[in-house]
Enzyme design. Sequence first.
Site, PDB file in Angstrom:
ATOM      1  N   ASP A 207      -3.408 -14.752  -7.871  1.00 37.96           N
ATOM      2  CA  ASP A 207      -3.498 -13.725  -6.841  1.00 37.96           C
ATOM      3  C   ASP A 207      -3.628 -14.335  -5.441  1.00 37.96           C
ATOM      4  OD1 ASP A 207      -3.843 -10.838  -6.275  1.00 37.96           O
ATOM      5  OD2 ASP A 207      -5.804 -11.470  -5.535  1.00 37.96           O
ATOM      6  N   GLU A 272       1.402 -15.639  -6.665  1.00 39.40           N
ATOM      7  CA  GLU A 272       1.738 -14.405  -5.956  1.00 39.40           C
ATOM      8  C   GLU A 272       1.654 -14.778  -4.485  1.00 39.40           C
ATOM      9  OE1 GLU A 272       0.648 -10.361  -4.079  1.00 39.40           O
ATOM     10  OE2 GLU A 272      -0.625 -12.113  -4.199  1.00 39.40           O
TER      11      GLU A 272
HETATM   12  O1  TEU Z   1      -2.142  -8.464  -3.515  1.00 38.22           O
HETATM   13  C1  TEU Z   1      -1.996  -9.378  -2.470  1.00 38.22           C
HETATM   14  C2  TEU Z   1      -1.367  -8.831  -1.303  1.00 38.22           C
HETATM   15  O2  TEU Z   1      -1.691  -7.776  -0.792  1.00 38.22           O
HETATM   16  C3  TEU Z   1      -0.369  -9.749  -0.823  1.00 38.22           C
HETATM   17  O3  TEU Z   1       0.755  -9.773  -1.669  1.00 38.22           O
HETATM   18  C4  TEU Z   1       0.082  -9.567   0.555  1.00 38.22           C
HETATM   19  O4  TEU Z   1       1.080  -8.601   0.612  1.00 38.22           O
HETATM   20  C5  TEU Z   1       0.587 -10.891   1.004  1.00 38.22           C
HETATM   21  O5  TEU Z   1      -0.457 -11.824   0.883  1.00 38.22           O
HETATM   22  C6  TEU Z   1       1.077 -10.884   2.401  1.00 38.22           C
HETATM   23  O6  TEU Z   1       0.021 -10.884   3.248  1.00 38.22           O
HETATM   24  C7  TEU Z   1      -2.995  -8.913  -4.490  1.00 38.22           C
HETATM   25  C8  TEU Z   1      -3.112  -7.941  -5.627  1.00 38.22           C
HETATM   26  O7  TEU Z   1      -1.885  -7.824  -6.281  1.00 38.22           O
HETATM   27  C9  TEU Z   1      -3.654  -6.657  -5.097  1.00 38.22           C
HETATM   28  O8  TEU Z   1      -3.681  -5.660  -6.072  1.00 38.22           O
HETATM   29  C10 TEU Z   1      -5.037  -6.921  -4.552  1.00 38.22           C
HETATM   30  O9  TEU Z   1      -5.519  -5.765  -3.932  1.00 38.22           O
HETATM   31  C11 TEU Z   1      -5.039  -8.056  -3.554  1.00 38.22           C
HETATM   32  O10 TEU Z   1      -4.294  -9.173  -4.001  1.00 38.22           O
HETATM   33  C12 TEU Z   1      -6.440  -8.530  -3.299  1.00 38.22           C
HETATM   34  O11 TEU Z   1      -6.912  -9.236  -4.402  1.00 38.22           O
END
Ligand code: TEU
Length: 546
Positions: A207, A272
């Site tokens: 994450d 991610e």
């Molecule tokens: O999401 C991460 C998130 O919001 C990022 O993909 C963001 O768009 C990217 O870093 C660009 O800034 C994850 C989870 O999938 C989500 O459900 C959670 O709320 C979040 O992390 C916090 O743990």
Amino acid sequence: MKALSAEDRGWWRHAIGYEIYLRSFLDTNGDGFGDLAGITAKLDYLKWVGVDVIWITPHYPTPDHDHGYDVADYLAVDPRVGDLDAIEHLIEKAHALGLRVFTDVVPNHTSNEHAWFKASVANPTGPYRDYYLWKDAKPDGSPPNNWVQHFGGPAWTLDPGGSGQYYCHLFLPEQPDLNWTNEAVRAEFDAILRFWCDRGVDGFRIDVAAGLMKHPGFADNPRIREVRLEDGPARIFNSFEHRYDLAQVSTVDVYRRWNKVVEPYDAVLLGELGVWDPVQFAHFVEDGTALHMSFALEPGLTPWKVDRLLDCVLGMAEHAGSAVAWEITNHDQHRAPSRLGDGDPIRGRRRALALTTLLVGLDGMFFVYQGEELGLDDGRVTQGGLQDPISVRNPGDHNDGRDGARTPIPWTPGARNGFTSATTPWIDAFDRTDVETVAVQEADPASHLHHYRALLRLRRSWPGLAQDPLLALKRERVDATHQVVTVLRANTLVVANLGLDEAEVAVPGGAWTVAFQSWPLHAPTGQPAAETVPAETTVVLVRTAD
Ligand code: TEU
Ligand code: CA
């Protein structure tokens, strides 16, 4: 699983993944909350659909401010979803079916109820203080810099312990960010990864993989554009260049270390990574010694702007190739038919299938989000039933809330769609129609489910579709209505016509047969390739004879 042979090592490069949003998949004990036993009960279904690996969203104890992404204990199972035995049983059954299991690891932040954070607050001179990012206030008492958190508001909150310092959080105040310069934090996560590998986990979805290290100066982020007061949190977050809080190269070193930790287990690291620039993205995955692969998230966030979608897909394919994990919907995004259809879910479904078929034809893993195989658009939640902190904590009619993608899977027609026997599930969503359910679609060979399954099966029955070397990946843009991409390998040719007019196809010499056509749902296969491809449609052609 037993040790992999050299050829099997890169199995994930051409695999099909399936994201399970645990609390909305299947509730087996009537508490209104999806559980591990619910996944175990449906592994046969997932095998039938044609997936190779499932990724399960966080299963850890959590006070639930961000639905499991605020972890209170990384070495335990949330009693609402099961226990260690339940997860071991799930993994054992999955392996027996030839399915692999990825779990979610959340290293950027913990819950504010994690024992580390409590100790960090309780004792400013103790060993846990430095597990988090504490900074002094500016002389006027305001936060140390201008960073904002993803879900609205500053990325800094005053120490509840009264020290006068602020702690950093890229998400909610209930999700304090860890200090990844601290060797003790790194050692904790080595142990966490080993703990789950020892229980048979085959890989980790990481994450906020771009967030771990911050620039040591903690300087203000540059502002790219002005925002209005009524803008939603996403627009406000994106009005900054995240030069100092995200995507630091030093974060790659953390994954080099993790790579060594998981190597003896042949486990896979899937980031991610909220990184849009393909060159920067490639740093995290390039030689396989850091992350093995990462999600390209942009196709799942972009509306039907074909130029933009293709820029992003082709850029990622060119720079990161088989280290890209593709998806067009996840639990943070609108479901593809809602996002892509300009208000018309059928058109959205057609476009989603055209895009999916193109991505399935590229190198790299493709991830299905639960319910995508059914062609679901966003679910509808009752006004009082909103759950996502983005909606609950930010009034206004911005479109940033994520509940629409998080409503339960409709298994059967009827009340609560067979998801739960509880009268009040964790999220109060309207039931889906009968034709949207798994049971009805399973019984209908002309359903979205059967069509989608045929595409996934094709990747397996024609391994050359994703495994043979790419001979050419070409974008042909004639004018605004002609948007064609072709993916050529020795014995397969994918032609994606994302434009508004039918497109002519130049098929190389030899006999080519239609193995899949994305639309209509019951499009015939097996006939010789036609000379044109209809608008907003992708075909997979296979070479049958010379
Ligand atoms: O999401 C991460 C998130 O919001 C990022 O993909 C963001 O768009 C990217 O870093 C660009 O800034 C994850 C989870 O999938 C989500 O459900 C959670 O709320 C979040 O992390 C916090 O743990
Ligand atoms: Ca349950």
